[in-house]
Design an enzyme around this catalytic site. Sequence first.
Site, PDB file in Angstrom:
ATOM      1  N   PHE A  21       3.295   6.500   2.152  1.00  0.00           N
ATOM      2  CA  PHE A  21       4.432   7.191   1.550  1.00  0.00           C
ATOM      3  C   PHE A  21       4.009   8.261   0.544  1.00  0.00           C
ATOM      4  O   PHE A  21       4.859   8.938  -0.029  1.00  0.00           O
ATOM      5  CB  PHE A  21       5.344   6.169   0.865  1.00  0.00           C
ATOM      6  CG  PHE A  21       5.668   5.003   1.750  1.00  0.00           C
ATOM      7  CD1 PHE A  21       6.639   5.106   2.727  1.00  0.00           C
ATOM      8  CD2 PHE A  21       4.956   3.818   1.655  1.00  0.00           C
ATOM      9  CE1 PHE A  21       6.917   4.036   3.579  1.00  0.00           C
ATOM     10  CE2 PHE A  21       5.220   2.740   2.495  1.00  0.00           C
ATOM     11  CZ  PHE A  21       6.205   2.856   3.466  1.00  0.00           C
ATOM     12  N   PRO A  61       0.798  -1.228   0.000  1.00  0.00           N
ATOM     13  CA  PRO A  61       0.000   0.000   0.000  1.00  0.00           C
ATOM     14  C   PRO A  61       0.831   1.279   0.000  1.00  0.00           C
ATOM     15  O   PRO A  61       1.791   1.414   0.763  1.00  0.00           O
ATOM     16  CB  PRO A  61      -0.830  -0.131   1.289  1.00  0.00           C
ATOM     17  CG  PRO A  61      -1.004  -1.604   1.448  1.00  0.00           C
ATOM     18  CD  PRO A  61       0.285  -2.208   0.982  1.00  0.00           C
ATOM     19  N   CYS A  62       0.415   2.209  -0.853  1.00  0.00           N
ATOM     20  CA  CYS A  62       1.180   3.448  -1.070  1.00  0.00           C
ATOM     21  C   CYS A  62       0.858   4.593  -0.115  1.00  0.00           C
ATOM     22  O   CYS A  62       1.716   5.450   0.097  1.00  0.00           O
ATOM     23  CB  CYS A  62       0.955   3.938  -2.502  1.00  0.00           C
ATOM     24  SG  CYS A  62       1.462   2.774  -3.781  1.00  0.00           S
ATOM     25  N   PRO A  63      -0.365   4.688   0.461  1.00  0.00           N
ATOM     26  CA  PRO A  63      -0.696   5.874   1.264  1.00  0.00           C
ATOM     27  C   PRO A  63       0.314   6.238   2.343  1.00  0.00           C
ATOM     28  O   PRO A  63       0.520   7.441   2.594  1.00  0.00           O
ATOM     29  CB  PRO A  63      -2.069   5.504   1.870  1.00  0.00           C
ATOM     30  CG  PRO A  63      -2.692   4.634   0.835  1.00  0.00           C
ATOM     31  CD  PRO A  63      -1.555   3.812   0.291  1.00  0.00           C
TER      32      PRO A  63
END
Length: 357
Positions: A71, A67-69
Site C-alpha cells: 500500500f 506489511p505496508c509495501p
Amino acid sequence: MGLHGAGFRHRALVELDADACATLRKNVLANPEWDGCEVLQRDLKSFEPADLGCVPEELALLSGGVPCPPFSSAGKRLGREDDRDLFPVMLKWIDHLRPRAVMIENVKNLMERKFDDYREEIAEDIQWFGYKVYGWNILKASDFGVPQYRPRAIFVAIRKDVRAEFHWPDPAGYASLSVADALVSSMYRRFRDSGEPGWNDGYERWLGKAESGKAAPTLVGGSKKHGGADLGPTRAKWAWRQLGVDGTGVAEEPGDLKHPERDLYGPLGPKLTVSQAAILQGFPEGWKFSGRKTAAYRQVGNAFPPPVAQAVGESIMATLRASDAASAGQEKARALVEPRVAPRRDRRDDFCGTVVS
C-alpha cells in the site's frame, strides 16, 4: 512495547525477520515483566493460528502491523495483488482466535480511494465474524508526544459481546516534542566524544537549525529490496536538512565512530545514528536493536511508535475493563436475587495479547 505499557501481557510475538526476532528476544525474554511471552520466528503464510496453542475467545487482543509495501508508494501500491499482502492471513487469525479486540496498523496510503473497496471488504469480513467495527482512523505520531510527524492508519474492532464502547484516544493531553528536544543530549555527547577540535562549534550549528521547533519527517525503513539505509526520498532529505541533519545515510554509533568527517561534520550536518532514530520513533534509550547498522535501522524505520500503540492500547484496555465491570455488576445483582450454589469464578485481571508483526 506500547501495548505492554497499556497493561497487556503478551502471549506471543510472531515475526519473520531474524534480526527483528533477535531484538525482541534481547529486550523481552530477559525481562521478568514479559514472563510467559514467546518470540516465534515464523512466516505467517504457513503458520497456522491453531499452532499457537490458544483456545478460541481466550485472547483479549490480536494486534498486527500488516506489511505496508502493498500500500506504500515505494511498494508500487499493488494492494491485494501484491504477494506481501497479509490481510487475508490476518482475517484467518481473527476468525480462528476470536479475540475480544482487534487492532491493525498500516501506512496512511491504505486510506486512498483506490483501496476503498478492499478496506470495506476487510471491515465487512471482520464484522461478519461477530465484531463491532470502529473503522480506520489516521493518527499522527506527533500528536502523541513523538518528535516525528508519522501518520498511520489504525483499525479497531471489538467483539460484540463486549459490553462497552471503544473511544479513540484523545491527543489533547500530550505535549509536542521537537527534534531538538529529543536529540539534544545524545547529539551533544556524540560531538563531545568525537574528540575533534571545534566539536562544540559543530554541535552549536546543528542545534541552531534543529531549534526550529519542528517534528521530524516520517522515518522510512525501506525493505531488503532497497539499498543502504537513508532517511527517505528527496523531499524528506530536504526537510531533514532544514533540521540540521544529513539524511543521505545513517551514522555509526559513538563507540564505533570511524569517519567523523562523514558522520558528524559533513556539509549537510550530522547523520543520525540508529539509536537516535529510535528516540525519534518514541523508543526509550534502553531498548537495544540487533543486527548490523542497516538491518537495525530498518527495524526502527518500520516500527509503529510505541507511544501511539500505547495510546490506542489504553483505549482498548479501558473498553475491556469497563465491560468486565458491567458484567460483574450484573452478576452481583443476579446473585442477590438468586444465590448460586457454586461460587462464581472471578475473571482474570491480566489480559493476554498476541502481537503479529
